[in-house]
Motif scaffolding. Structure first.
Motif: not given
Length: 145
Positions: A59-70
């Motif tokens: 999802t968009t929220a999961e993708r944003e969180e993944l990018n933030r964590l990376r």
């Protein structure tokens, strides 16, 4: 290289997806009317289906969180690499005890100076040999009258 344009606002994307689903027109026609590429509009529709749970994927929220964590992970790795490096010391010498400076008592072992650094006993000989010795004389200083 073509100039990049700012991202489309979320409201515009949502309205474009709604038009694709409700208007009954072809995706190509809607994309041309809105001034976006077909591939971009198709991607928006696919992501909206994923966000709604109708399709598997991030999802968009999961993708944003993944990018933030990376991004956070990359910063932490850089900070860790910086902290692993030894701190700089003065004159480019290694810091701490045993810093590579040789100390020798008189008459103890071979001269650590070699030919690279003039030792005290050979300094006046080097100065006399390299020039006429003007301005440097060994022995007591002479006064001018």
């Amino acid at each position: 290289m073509p100039a990049t344009r700012p991202p489309y606002p979320p409201e515009f994307r949502a309205e474009a997806v709604r038009l694709v689903r409700e208007s009954g027109k072809k995706l190509q026609q809607i994309a041309a009317n809105l001034g976006v590429s077909e591939a971009r509009l198709r991607k928006w529709v696919r992501q909206a289906d994923i966000d709604a749970g109708q399709r598997p994927g991030w999802t968009t929220a999961e993708r944003e969180e993944l990018n933030r964590l990376r991004r956070e992970n990359r910063i932490l790795r850089e900070e860790r690499a910086i902290l692993k490096k030894p701190p700089p010391s003065s004159l480019g010498r290694p810091a701490g005890a045993g810093s590579g400076v040789l100390v020798r008592r008189a008459g103890e072992g071979a001269s650590p100076c070699g030919d690279l650094v003039p030792c005290a006993g050979r300094l006046d000989k080097r100065l006399r040999r390299n020039g006429d010795g003007a301005g440097y004389r060994s022995g007591p200083a002479k006064t001018q009258n």
